[in-house]
Design an enzyme around this catalytic site. Structure first.
Site, PDB file in Angstrom:
ATOM      1  N   SER A  31       0.812  -1.212   0.000  1.00 58.61           N
ATOM      2  CA  SER A  31       0.000   0.000   0.000  1.00 58.61           C
ATOM      3  C   SER A  31       0.851   1.270   0.000  1.00 58.61           C
ATOM      4  CB  SER A  31      -0.950  -0.043   1.202  1.00 58.61           C
ATOM      5  OG  SER A  31      -1.926   0.954   1.118  1.00 58.61           O
TER       6      SER A  31
ATOM      7  N   ASP B 237      10.288   5.606 -10.121  1.00 53.44           N
ATOM      8  CA  ASP B 237       9.911   6.161 -11.424  1.00 53.44           C
ATOM      9  C   ASP B 237      10.624   7.477 -11.715  1.00 53.44           C
ATOM     10  OD1 ASP B 237       8.315   4.002 -11.754  1.00 53.44           O
ATOM     11  OD2 ASP B 237       6.422   5.093 -11.899  1.00 53.44           O
TER      12      ASP B 237
ATOM     13  N   LYS C 292      -0.764  -4.301  -3.170  1.00 47.57           N
ATOM     14  CA  LYS C 292      -2.052  -3.686  -2.819  1.00 47.57           C
ATOM     15  C   LYS C 292      -2.115  -2.308  -3.472  1.00 47.57           C
ATOM     16  CE  LYS C 292      -5.032  -2.033   0.858  1.00 47.57           C
ATOM     17  NZ  LYS C 292      -5.106  -0.653   0.340  1.00 47.57           N
TER      18      LYS C 292
END
Length: 451
Positions: free
Chosen positions: A305, A316, A330
């Protein structure tokens, strides 16, 4: 409110259908309206069925039932049919959740989920009664104080494990490959979840472990970075290790603010709901407290999460190197909807979240740049993999081939922690092979593979 409006419009469409036969919008429009009316009729038919069953139970059950319990049971049944993370909290459950996210409560210090009607341990929280008693990720709790858990909701079971400090509790636990169930006697404590711990390593690296994302996580991270910067001069500081292993997640806003403290600018995460206009984007704000120092983020099968949001964003933006094993997967957002009065609240899955590159984590997880597998003790080898999102019954489907759980074991002694050693080597410029599962953690040199 939106669903109520949907029912209202469906009723109007049905009532007006005959008046719309001569509409210039064409047959396709009329078919769509007819289908909407049919769906509304079916919904009301099902609600009538529910009312009939409810009334039958109230009047004919062998003993007089508690109406409020009947309604709560019906709500729980409805919510449980959605996905593993949506849930209804009654007034007490809602108060307990607020207490938990605040970071202080009376209990054992354990993160759990429900699977097949039983409570499964996601991870014990560091330095709590549960951790000291030896509870481990993957353990299944079958009974609390000799009362079977089967039949209880997740919130009901969690409430039974919470309690006054210094009160005793007995848990019956099934551990894979154990000869018989384990019985543990544990004394509850005030659990002050200290979400951030840190220390310096070798005079040139700052190590920061984030165990959960509650209301105090960002402040704890800022204090850790400030203290490490005070202890290690900038010209000697090689970088930071951010350890998110076995961190089950928490508050979305904390994931965003933690990421904001580690990179200068850029998107952190986007959430996408059922319709395009529900898309939200969250961006970094406040600046990079590390002043651009290199970062290594440790993840594993227990990183879920909010942990995946932070790891995905830093990866990224090429702000960090990820080392370890694939994360939990998740990738859904739960919105807390207070229901007013004394009716508690609804935690409803309302969106999926995506990393800045547009990658969905749901049932896929975040893959590390450098995979490092730990040496797992023989007695734990069959339990080296944690349950993953992709293995949870009723989970939201992935956008692509689903990935199951990965290794979640973390050695208790840092000297044996291959992923941590690889992180230190990475920051110090020691070569770490991408195929690190076959590499020596101390030197980064590739080992021969027996065949």
């Amino acid at each position: 409110m939106r669903k109520n409006m949907g029912f209202f419009l469906g009723t109007v469409a049905g009532a007006c259908l005959t008046l719309l036969v001569t509409s210039p919008q064409g047959g396709a429009h009329l078919v769509a309206m007819a289908k909407a009316a049919t769906r509304a009729d079916n919904t009301y038919s099902q609600l009538n069925l529910f009312g009939e069953v409810f009334e039958r139970i109230r009047t004919d059950y062998v003993e007089k039932p508690d109406d409020s319990k009947l309604v709560e049971g019906a709500i729980n049944g409805m919510i449980s049919s959605l996905d593993p993370h949506s849930r209804y909290m009654n007034e007490k459950g809602w108060a307990d959740m607020q207490e938990t996210t605040h970071g202080e409560f009376g209990g054992l210090g354990i993160e759990v989920t429900m699977e097949d009607g039983l409570i499964k341990v996601v991870a014990p929280i560091d330095d709590t009664p549960a951790a000291r008693a030896g509870i481990m990720s993957g353990d299944v709790i079958t009974a609390i104080d000799d009362e079977q858990i089967q039949g209880l909701t997740l919130d009901q079971a969690v409430n039974k494990m919470k309690g006054a400090p210094n009160s005793a509790i007995r848990l019956k636990i099934i551990r894979k490959d154990a000869d018989k169930p384990l019985e543990l006697a544990i004394t509850r404590e005030i659990i002050r979840v200290r979400p951030v711990r840190y220390h310096t390593e070798g005079g040139d690296i700052g190590y920061i472990r984030i165990t959960s994302f509650n209301e105090q996580t960002t402040e704890g991270l800022r204090k850790a970075i400030s203290e490490i910067s005070r202890q290690i001069p900038q010209d000697k500081l090689a970088g930071y290790v951010i350890d998110l292993r076995n961190n089950p997640g928490g508050l979305l806003d904390q994931a965003v603010s933690v990421t904001s403290a580690l990179m200068q600018r850029g998107e952190v995460v986007s959430t996408r709901g059922r319709t395009p206009d529900e898309t939200q984007r969250f961006t970094a704000r406040g600046g990079d407290m590390t002043k651009g120092k290199p970062l290594v983020v440790l993840i594993n099968g227990g990183s879920a999460s909010a942990s995946e949001i932070v790891a995905g964003a830093l990866h990224d933006h090429k702000r960090a190197t990820l080392i370890g094993t694939r994360s939990f997967g998740k990738g859904s957002v739960q919105t807390i909807i207070p229901l007013g009065g004394h009716n508690g609240a609804l935690a409803l899955t309302t969106a999926r979240y995506f990393t800045p590159s547009g990658h969905s984590i749901q049932a896929l997880g975040v893959s590390p740049d450098i995979e490092v597998l730990q040496d797992v003790p023989d007695e734990l080898k069959t339990r080296a993999e944690i349950i993953s999102e992709a293995k949870m019954r009723g989970h939201l489907a992935a956008e692509g081939a689903e990935q199951t759980g990965s290794q979640s074991y973390v050695p208790p002694d840092e000297k044996n922690d291959k992923a941590l050693i690889a992180a230190f080597n990475q920051l110090r410029g020691v070569s770490v092979n991408a195929d690190a599962k076959n590499a020596d953690a101390k030197t980064g040199a590739k080992r021969p593979v027996p065949n």
